[in-house]
Every structure is written in C-alpha cells, then in structure tokens.
Design a protein around this motif. Sequence first.
Motif, PDB file in Angstrom:
ATOM      1  N   THR A  56     -38.142   1.262  -8.846  1.00 43.90           N
ATOM      2  CA  THR A  56     -36.697   1.462  -8.733  1.00 43.90           C
ATOM      3  C   THR A  56     -35.946   0.168  -9.035  1.00 43.90           C
ATOM      4  O   THR A  56     -36.499  -0.929  -8.948  1.00 43.90           O
ATOM      5  CB  THR A  56     -36.329   1.935  -7.318  1.00 43.90           C
ATOM      6  N   SER A  57     -34.666   0.322  -9.370  1.00 40.41           N
ATOM      7  CA  SER A  57     -33.831  -0.844  -9.663  1.00 40.41           C
ATOM      8  C   SER A  57     -32.368  -0.466  -9.526  1.00 40.41           C
ATOM      9  O   SER A  57     -32.007   0.710  -9.418  1.00 40.41           O
ATOM     10  CB  SER A  57     -34.123  -1.371 -11.074  1.00 40.41           C
ATOM     11  N   GLU A 100     -34.902  -1.619  -0.662  1.00 40.73           N
ATOM     12  CA  GLU A 100     -34.329  -0.355  -1.099  1.00 40.73           C
ATOM     13  C   GLU A 100     -33.250   0.141  -0.134  1.00 40.73           C
ATOM     14  O   GLU A 100     -32.232   0.696  -0.566  1.00 40.73           O
ATOM     15  CB  GLU A 100     -35.431   0.692  -1.229  1.00 40.73           C
ATOM     16  N   ASP A 101     -33.439  -0.109   1.171  1.00 38.64           N
ATOM     17  CA  ASP A 101     -32.438   0.339   2.152  1.00 38.64           C
ATOM     18  C   ASP A 101     -31.095  -0.353   1.934  1.00 38.64           C
ATOM     19  O   ASP A 101     -30.034   0.266   2.119  1.00 38.64           O
ATOM     20  CB  ASP A 101     -32.935   0.065   3.576  1.00 38.64           C
ATOM     21  N   THR A 105     -35.514  -3.607  -6.845  1.00 38.33           N
ATOM     22  CA  THR A 105     -35.500  -3.013  -5.498  1.00 38.33           C
ATOM     23  C   THR A 105     -36.930  -2.646  -5.119  1.00 38.33           C
ATOM     24  O   THR A 105     -37.727  -2.259  -5.980  1.00 38.33           O
ATOM     25  CB  THR A 105     -34.606  -1.766  -5.451  1.00 38.33           C
ATOM     26  N   GLU A 161     -35.055   5.477  -9.468  1.00 45.67           N
ATOM     27  CA  GLU A 161     -36.188   5.165 -10.335  1.00 45.67           C
ATOM     28  C   GLU A 161     -35.693   4.858 -11.753  1.00 45.67           C
ATOM     29  O   GLU A 161     -34.885   5.592 -12.310  1.00 45.67           O
ATOM     30  CB  GLU A 161     -37.165   6.347 -10.365  1.00 45.67           C
ATOM     31  N   LYS A 178     -29.403   1.048  -1.208  1.00 45.39           N
ATOM     32  CA  LYS A 178     -28.742   2.330  -0.947  1.00 45.39           C
ATOM     33  C   LYS A 178     -27.403   2.143  -0.234  1.00 45.39           C
ATOM     34  O   LYS A 178     -26.528   3.005  -0.306  1.00 45.39           O
ATOM     35  CB  LYS A 178     -29.662   3.223  -0.123  1.00 45.39           C
ATOM     36  N   THR A 189     -39.627  -1.059  -1.810  1.00 47.92           N
ATOM     37  CA  THR A 189     -39.747  -0.337  -0.541  1.00 47.92           C
ATOM     38  C   THR A 189     -40.586  -1.144   0.445  1.00 47.92           C
ATOM     39  O   THR A 189     -41.179  -2.166   0.086  1.00 47.92           O
ATOM     40  CB  THR A 189     -40.417   1.032  -0.769  1.00 47.92           C
TER      41      THR A 189
END
Length: 796
Positions: free
Chosen positions: A490-491, A602-603, A510, A616, A606, A512
Amino acid sequence: MTWPFENNTNAITRKLAKRSLQADKRRNIFLIVTITLTTALLSGIFFTVFAEQRKMLSDLRGQYQTVVMETTQKEIEHLSTQPEIEQWGLSKDFGSARYQDSTLVVGYADKGWMKLGKKPSYVGNFPEKEQEIIVEQAFLDYFGLPQETGQTIRLNLGNGDQDYIISGILQKENNSRMFSVIVSKAFLEAQAKGEPLYEFRFRFVGADRTDMDALKSDIAAFLADHNIPENRIFYSSNYFDIRSFQSDGVYACIPIALIFLAACGLVIYSIFFISIRGKLREYGRLKVLGTTPKQIRKIIQRESFRLSICSIPIGIAIGGVAGFVEAPDYWDWTANVIIALGVMFFIELIVRISSHAPIRLAAKVSPIEAVRASGYQAECSKKTSQKSGKQLSPSYLAVMNFRRNPKKAVLTLLSLGMAGVFLFSTATVVHSVNTKNMAAVQMYEKCNYTIQWEADLEKFPEISRNNPLTPQLKEKILAVDGVKSINSRTSASAFVSLPNGAAADFYLHTFTREEEQELLPPEMVLEGTADYDELVKNHGIVVTDDIEKPLSTMYSGYQPKIGDTLTFQPYGGEPMEFTVMGIANGKNITKTTGIGLFSVPEDLAKQLYPDIKNMEQVWNVFTYKDTDTLRKELYSLLDDPLLNIISRSDYAEQLEAQFKNIMMFIYGLLAFLFFFSLVNLINTLMTNLIARQQEFGILQSVGLSDKQLSKMLTMECFCYVAVTLLITLIVGGLAGFLLVIILGRTEIFGQLVYQFPIWELLVFAVLLMFVQALYSIYAIRSIRKQSLVERIKITE
C-alpha cells in the motif's frame, strides 16, 4: 658515461649486441611478437576507452541539463526566448499501456526534445494529428507487422481502444517486449484536463564548463529569477555525473592492463632466462677475453632495447588503427600521443624489469662455470640416489628431462597456469550466472511480475478511491494456473512541509503492523524507533531514505532529525502534523515498492484519507514457473488501462544481450593471455629441442629408436599439458568457487548457482593437446634433417 682515463667500448658492445641479435632469430621473433601484441592490446584498449569517453562526453554535453515539470504554454514562451537557454525541447510522460503481451511506454516528444535527447532517428513523418503515432521498428518485428508507415493499429493508450495511424518508425534495436510509442501534441491536448502541461527540458549556455556545481547554481538562480519554484526543477543525473562516468572507464582498464603487463613480463623473463642460460659459454669466453660484467650487462640491455624499439612502435600503430576504426570521429591526436607515450613507458619498464634478473645471471657467471654450462644444464639436487638398475624407458626419460631444470619448467607452467586459472574461474562465474536471477534483483521482492498503477502524486487519492487493484481481480490472478501468491503493498501521497521551509509533493510508503518486522527490523533502524504502536500513538513517522544517495538533500539540503515536526497536507483534506520518531535504512522498503523518503503506519495513513478503503498500489506476483501461456493470460486479465505490468522475463532478455557482449570481450582478453602462454611454451620446447641435439644423437647411437624418441618428446610436452590442467582444475576451480560465493552474496549478478565449465575446460585441453601433437611432429622432422653423426658432433 666514459671517464677520460677509460677506454670507450660502446662501439664494441653495440657490435656484439647486433651479432647476438642476428644469431638468435628465434628468440627475437618470440620477444617481438610478445611485446608487439601487449603494446597493441593495451594501446588499443586505452585508445578505445578514451574515445568512447569523448563520445559519451560529447553526447552528454549536447543533452539537456535540467527539466522543469508541469510547465504552462505561457512559461514555455517566456523561458524559450531567454538568451540563457541555448536549446530546448518538450516532453510529457503518459505512463505505460499494454498491447497483447507487451508493454508500451507512451510519451509525447517534440522535435526539439528528439534532437536534444539524442533520440533514435525515424523514417516517415512526425505525428501531428491526434490519432498519429511513432512506434519502434522492433515493435513491428515482434508482432509480425510490415515495416510500413500509414498502416492502422488498434491500441489502448489510456483513453480506450482506438485506431491509430503509424506515421513514423523509430530505427531502434530492442530485445525486450517493452516498446516506446510517441504521440502527437494534439493527443496531449486532448488528454489534458484543462490547460496542457509539459516537461520543459533545456540546455543552459556555457555548458562546456568543467565546474558542474557552479553550472547547477547558475541554472537554479536563473530559474528562481523567472519564478520557477524549486520543487518543479530536476537536474539530469547523467549530465552532472560526467566525471564519475569518466573515472569508472579508466579504473576498469587498470586491472586489465596490470594483468597483461604481468603476463608479458613473465614471458619476457622466461625467454631471456632460457636464452641466457643457453649462451653462458659465450659470456664465459667474453670474460676470459677481458669483458667486464658491466659490459656484458650493457650488451644484453642493448639487445632488449633494440627489440623494444622494433616492437613497441608496431604495437602502437596496430592499437591506433583499432582505436581509430572503433571511433573515428572521436580520435584526439593530443590525448592519444600522451596515451601512446604512457603505454611505451610502461612496456619498456616491464621489459627492463623482466630482463633484469637474467642479465644479472649472465654478468655474475665465472669463466669456469660458463665453460661447464650447457644450453640444457640440469639443476641437480645435492642429494643423489644411491640406487641403480632403474629401467630406462621413453616415459621415464621424459619425466626426468621435465624435472631436470625446475626453474625453466616453473616459468612456463606459471604462464600456462595463469591463463588456465583466469579462463576456468571466469568461465565458472559465467556459467553460474543466470540472467533470470539477475533480472529478479531488478524486480520488487524478486517477484515474477509486478502489477501496479501510477499517477501524479496529487491524483493518488482519486485513483485509490476507485482502486483498479480489486479483490475480484486478485482472485482471478490467483486462479491462473502457475500463479503462486501475491504480495500487496500500500501507499499514499501528501504535500509535506519540511522543518527547513521546503515543501513538496511526497510519495508515502505505508505499512501494516504485520509488515513492520519485515520492512523495518531493529537492525535497519539507525536512530529512534519504528515500533508500529508507538508511531500510531504519538503520530510518528520513520524517515526511510537511501543511505548512499539520500533524497532528502534534494529539498534544500534537508537533514532529518529525531523530533522534527512535519506538516502533511492531504489532497482535499485537513493538514496534520507528524513527528519524526525513527530514521532507518530504507533498503527493505525500496525492494517492495521503490524509493521513497517517508514511511507511515497504515492507521495514520487512513487518518489522512479516512474515505479510502483500499490503498493497495503494487502487487508483486510470484509464480511457480513462468511460461508464455501464463504471461498472456495475466496480460489478458488486466482490462483497466491504469494498470501496468512488468515482467521479469523482459528484464532477463535485455540483460542476456548485454551480458553476452561483456563475456565476448572478456573471452577475447583471455585468448590473448592464452596466446602469451603458448609463446612461452613453444619457446621452452624449441630451446630444449635445439640445445639437446647432441644428447638425442648419443641416445640414438646406443639404441633409442625414432619411435621411442618421438614418444619421449611427446611425453615431455604432455608433462606441461598435464600439470597445466591440474593447476587449472585445482587453483582455477577453487578461485571460481570462491568467486561464485562472493558475488552471490553481493547479488551483483543475482543468485548464483555453481556450474562446472566443462566445455571451456575441454577446449583448453584440446588446444594444449593440439600444440603437443604439432610439436611432436615438428621435433621428429627437425631431428631427421641431420644425420646421427652431425648431431653427435654438435658442441653447442
């Protein structure tokens, strides 16, 4: 210098040296061939390398130095009229598209950029209408289309399937399945949402200056005066790294030159040593007549110098012709004369060094020792065997003769062994390299395929909201026969304000909680922390810059520190502040999605974009076995024009062609090394044959038959062949094995799997055997030319 009270014997030493040269033509031929070839090889290499550097320098000097991104038509009209702009051109990157199982790199280029960027020539017309394009010649060949302009082809270049007319064909060779497509200005304007933006590439006046830092400063000041912000300016790394390119070429030649100088020196030393050992009686007689050691040294030095001045100019001429033919437009007399003088100096130096020890041997020999000496005198051990009654056979005599003069044998074997070791170790590496494994290093996570979408950073959120990398597509890909797994990465992106006042659009890695240990393990963290929960709790990020070539310096020299506060402005959202809590080596992250400066949990990503559910951007696809069927099926599944696919096999095909060219060059150099060793071997065998005529006559007078003599000479030569192959197998095999391990760890050539170079060993052995056979035939025929009585009568 001759003192007034001394006799001037220069004329005598010159005459003796001249007569010695006339009497030993075989030695002269071997030395002239060795020195000439070494000089030709070294001068040719350096002439060619420096010519290629001048060509590269000329090409780079004529190219652009700077590109201004997102340039409006008004800015283009203003900048292009400035006297500081010497040459300019326009371009625009449209990413990539797909056509069947190939990848198309789509871009706009005007005629100015085609010239400034040294693009390949084309036949036909430049595209003007929206539906006109230029394609590569290799593209038409790959799909079996005629090499004709005016034909229509249906492509999806990002705006749906449409018919395009091929107005021009790029004359470009290409072994991969990635092809360039050049679109028209009308196409660019039609695709633009609003005013079209261009990449303005230009060449600044005074580009021929050597101070690159001053040139870059002048360009920056010029653009600042014309209100071009720093974040839109990028400099050509190729242009401003010219000095490193130049030094790399020279540095690569130095070890090659040293190897060949050493090989040449070894052959010269061996030839002089064997020659002087054969003429010790002559030097002894001269000493009896009153010749001093100094005069003997002078005689031999004159011989070596005359041989050098006969050989070196011929070698320089041959090397010069080779260098001129390779790059006639970049021949520089001034530079090449300096190169020639340098090569001449080092060749003469190696000749003097190599002949120094044999000359000392001749100068220090006493008249009595010289009288006892023969051209093939044995160096017997102090301990002699008391046993007698050993059965004499041709094989036993051959081994005894091989061991009679260990120093001579060692010199010859060292030369042959050097060629064998270099050949075997190089061949081991070549066979152990797999271009598919080399290509794997170029792929994210060493995957087989990378599927991703690309866009301008400010458009990242827009595409992510309607992400083409859907769960349904992932299921279809995983269902393809042969697909093993998919790693999703993801980015995100944001406009970031740095503590030093600089600000720019940034690509954000990004990750996780599960990916933390994989991408940012403790050993990769240089300062602070990369703990996922700590970062989320304290609104922290990790700077994951390139350690060797940091990106941060591009932004007003920003030096990240723990505790720095950065403002992230999401596109279409509210700004948020983040704290630098860690500084890490971004090596692992770069291998998954590419180079980036900041890594964000990632959090937190978001929180920047709470409405985006799927971030993704990259899928790294792994397969059990890559086949054409699998490749075509994967390509057929990717209907969305936003998605690009990169294949490991495409990289492998490109690398294989490059690797073959490099290996041909290396094998060519090894052939020269082998030739030098053959010169040494032939000189040794021929000297032995001539010096032992009386010995052969005596042996035949007591019953040795021609067949037995032939077998003895063949076995002597075979001893050299056998020991050489043994050295090659043991030393070359060990060196090759170690090289495979070392290079495998560095991953320069990807993962190496040891392969035994059986064919190279067989060819090497066959060539040695061939020389052995030729020598045996020649030796017997040479001996038969004289009668037994004539050979026995030979005293020297």
